[in-house]
Design a protein around this motif. Sequence first.
Motif, mmCIF file in Angstrom:
data_model
loop_
_atom_site.group_PDB
_atom_site.id
_atom_site.type_symbol
_atom_site.label_atom_id
_atom_site.label_comp_id
_atom_site.label_asym_id
_atom_site.label_seq_id
_atom_site.Cartn_x
_atom_site.Cartn_y
_atom_site.Cartn_z
ATOM 1 N N GLY A 63 0.800 -1.219 0.000
ATOM 2 C CA GLY A 63 0.000 0.000 0.000
ATOM 3 C C GLY A 63 0.829 1.262 0.000
ATOM 4 N N VAL A 64 2.016 1.201 -0.622
ATOM 5 C CA VAL A 64 2.929 2.341 -0.679
ATOM 6 C C VAL A 64 2.847 2.979 -2.061
ATOM 7 C CG1 VAL A 64 5.362 3.046 -0.602
ATOM 8 C CG2 VAL A 64 4.502 1.335 1.014
ATOM 9 N N PRO A 65 2.615 4.269 -2.166
ATOM 10 C CA PRO A 65 2.570 4.921 -3.474
ATOM 11 C C PRO A 65 3.880 4.739 -4.235
ATOM 12 C CG PRO A 65 1.683 6.384 -1.799
ATOM 13 C CD PRO A 65 2.290 5.213 -1.074
ATOM 14 N N PHE A 66 3.763 4.533 -5.546
ATOM 15 C CA PHE A 66 4.922 4.243 -6.389
ATOM 16 C C PHE A 66 4.829 5.045 -7.673
ATOM 17 C CE2 PHE A 66 6.483 1.397 -9.908
ATOM 18 C CZ PHE A 66 7.825 1.665 -9.723
ATOM 19 N N VAL A 67 5.900 5.794 -7.969
ATOM 20 C CA VAL A 67 5.965 6.548 -9.220
ATOM 21 C C VAL A 67 7.261 6.212 -9.942
ATOM 22 C CG1 VAL A 67 4.566 8.451 -8.328
ATOM 23 C CG2 VAL A 67 7.068 8.581 -8.178
ATOM 24 N N VAL A 68 7.248 6.479 -11.244
ATOM 25 C CA VAL A 68 8.418 6.257 -12.097
ATOM 26 C C VAL A 68 8.990 7.612 -12.488
ATOM 27 C CG1 VAL A 68 9.245 5.306 -14.283
ATOM 28 C CG2 VAL A 68 7.505 4.072 -12.961
ATOM 29 N N ASN A 69 10.294 7.746 -12.404
ATOM 30 C CA ASN A 69 10.960 8.973 -12.795
ATOM 31 C C ASN A 69 10.967 9.099 -14.322
ATOM 32 O OD1 ASN A 69 13.717 10.356 -13.655
ATOM 33 N ND2 ASN A 69 13.179 11.142 -11.645
ATOM 34 N N ALA A 80 1.769 2.036 -12.480
ATOM 35 C CA ALA A 80 2.287 2.787 -11.330
ATOM 36 C C ALA A 80 1.252 3.813 -10.896
ATOM 37 C CB ALA A 80 3.599 3.477 -11.709
ATOM 38 N N ASP A 81 1.439 4.341 -9.704
ATOM 39 C CA ASP A 81 0.523 5.363 -9.206
ATOM 40 C C ASP A 81 0.733 6.701 -9.896
ATOM 41 O OD1 ASP A 81 -0.888 3.910 -7.037
ATOM 42 O OD2 ASP A 81 1.136 3.706 -6.244
ATOM 43 N N GLY A 82 1.894 6.852 -10.554
ATOM 44 C CA GLY A 82 2.128 8.106 -11.240
ATOM 45 C C GLY A 82 3.546 8.224 -11.730
ATOM 46 N N VAL A 83 3.982 9.475 -11.900
ATOM 47 C CA VAL A 83 5.278 9.761 -12.509
ATOM 48 C C VAL A 83 5.874 10.981 -11.828
ATOM 49 C CG1 VAL A 83 4.333 11.279 -14.303
ATOM 50 C CG2 VAL A 83 6.436 9.989 -14.766
ATOM 51 N N ILE A 104 -0.706 10.328 -9.663
ATOM 52 C CA ILE A 104 0.153 11.227 -8.889
ATOM 53 C C ILE A 104 1.224 11.774 -9.827
ATOM 54 C CG2 ILE A 104 1.781 11.420 -6.992
ATOM 55 C CD1 ILE A 104 0.344 9.049 -5.667
ATOM 56 N N VAL A 105 1.320 13.078 -9.923
ATOM 57 C CA VAL A 105 2.346 13.695 -10.761
ATOM 58 C C VAL A 105 3.192 14.623 -9.890
ATOM 59 C CG1 VAL A 105 2.845 15.097 -12.782
ATOM 60 C CG2 VAL A 105 0.854 13.576 -12.784
ATOM 61 N N GLY A 106 4.467 14.266 -9.747
ATOM 62 C CA GLY A 106 5.397 15.084 -8.990
ATOM 63 C C GLY A 106 6.296 15.867 -9.926
ATOM 64 N N ALA A 117 4.939 27.663 -10.614
ATOM 65 C CA ALA A 117 4.537 27.263 -11.962
ATOM 66 C C ALA A 117 4.084 25.806 -11.990
ATOM 67 C CB ALA A 117 5.687 27.478 -12.941
ATOM 68 N N ALA A 118 4.792 24.945 -11.255
ATOM 69 C CA ALA A 118 4.420 23.533 -11.205
ATOM 70 C C ALA A 118 3.071 23.341 -10.525
ATOM 71 C CB ALA A 118 5.501 22.735 -10.475
ATOM 72 N N GLU A 119 2.842 24.081 -9.454
ATOM 73 C CA GLU A 119 1.545 23.994 -8.793
ATOM 74 C C GLU A 119 0.438 24.466 -9.725
ATOM 75 O OE1 GLU A 119 -0.464 25.030 -4.519
ATOM 76 O OE2 GLU A 119 0.910 26.522 -5.340
ATOM 77 N N ASP A 120 0.662 25.574 -10.423
ATOM 78 C CA ASP A 120 -0.331 26.103 -11.349
ATOM 79 C C ASP A 120 -0.618 25.113 -12.485
ATOM 80 O OD1 ASP A 120 -0.470 28.396 -9.850
ATOM 81 O OD2 ASP A 120 0.811 29.583 -11.182
ATOM 82 N N ALA A 121 0.413 24.333 -12.863
ATOM 83 C CA ALA A 121 0.256 23.369 -13.952
ATOM 84 C C ALA A 121 -0.424 22.086 -13.504
ATOM 85 C CB ALA A 121 1.623 23.046 -14.560
ATOM 86 N N GLY A 122 -0.618 21.933 -12.189
ATOM 87 C CA GLY A 122 -1.348 20.777 -11.692
ATOM 88 C C GLY A 122 -0.528 19.708 -11.016
ATOM 89 N N ALA A 123 0.710 20.018 -10.637
ATOM 90 C CA ALA A 123 1.519 19.035 -9.908
ATOM 91 C C ALA A 123 0.861 18.694 -8.572
ATOM 92 C CB ALA A 123 2.924 19.568 -9.665
ATOM 93 N N ASP A 124 0.990 17.447 -8.163
ATOM 94 C CA ASP A 124 0.430 17.004 -6.887
ATOM 95 C C ASP A 124 1.401 17.216 -5.730
ATOM 96 O OD1 ASP A 124 -2.152 15.870 -7.721
ATOM 97 O OD2 ASP A 124 -0.900 14.465 -8.852
#
Length: 214
Positions: A63-69, A80-83, A104-106, A117-124
């Motif tokens: 149950g651990v979130p997982f993203v790919v770089n 994956a849960d996101g990138v 999830i987008v970091g 700018a990243a927050e405005d673009a929709g980063a989580d």
Amino acid sequence: MNIPMDTYLVTQSDLSGDRSTTEVVEAAVAGGVDFVQLREKQATARERYVLASDVRELTAEAGVPFVVNDRIDIAAAVDADGVHLGDDDLPIAAARDQLGRDAIVGRSVSTVEAAQAAEDAGADYLGVGAVFATDSKDIDDDEYEIGVERVAAVADAVSIPLVGIGGITASNAADVVAAGADGVAVITEITDAGDPEAATRQLATAVDDGRDRQ
């Protein structure tokens, strides 16, 4: 989006000694790691896909979130849960188009302006750094060590979660969190540790100490 990220592991197999990336992740999960990012920039696309598949299975069970770089395609292929994206990657909107709005987008940033700018673009969430000098990431000289003061400035400027990254250890993690970070992202501190499970627990204790100082 409520994303747990007190302790955030970024994988890098060339720092893991005789352990595989999967073994490092397994130990970190046993130690209570909150978030895992598959980095592995030195690996081929096929190798990253195989690793991502294995890590996805481990993190899903825990149950651990997982993203790919960087690689939106690999993130999609292994569910994956996101990138996690950097300056040279596709825009956040493109990641959403490929992975869905619940992904999830970091975003990696080093300045207040980039964070906004990243927050405005929709980063989580944001990865902010390098906070301290590090040999683990490719960073321009003028962004090599931004310090906890910049972390504090970014935290004041945005409303999304952020983790400090770059040169972070159990000894300085509390300072990063006290400055306003929600957690810390590390490569070497867990990956190169003699006992990655224990190192994860020590890092979590440091994060708790820093939160008490916020």
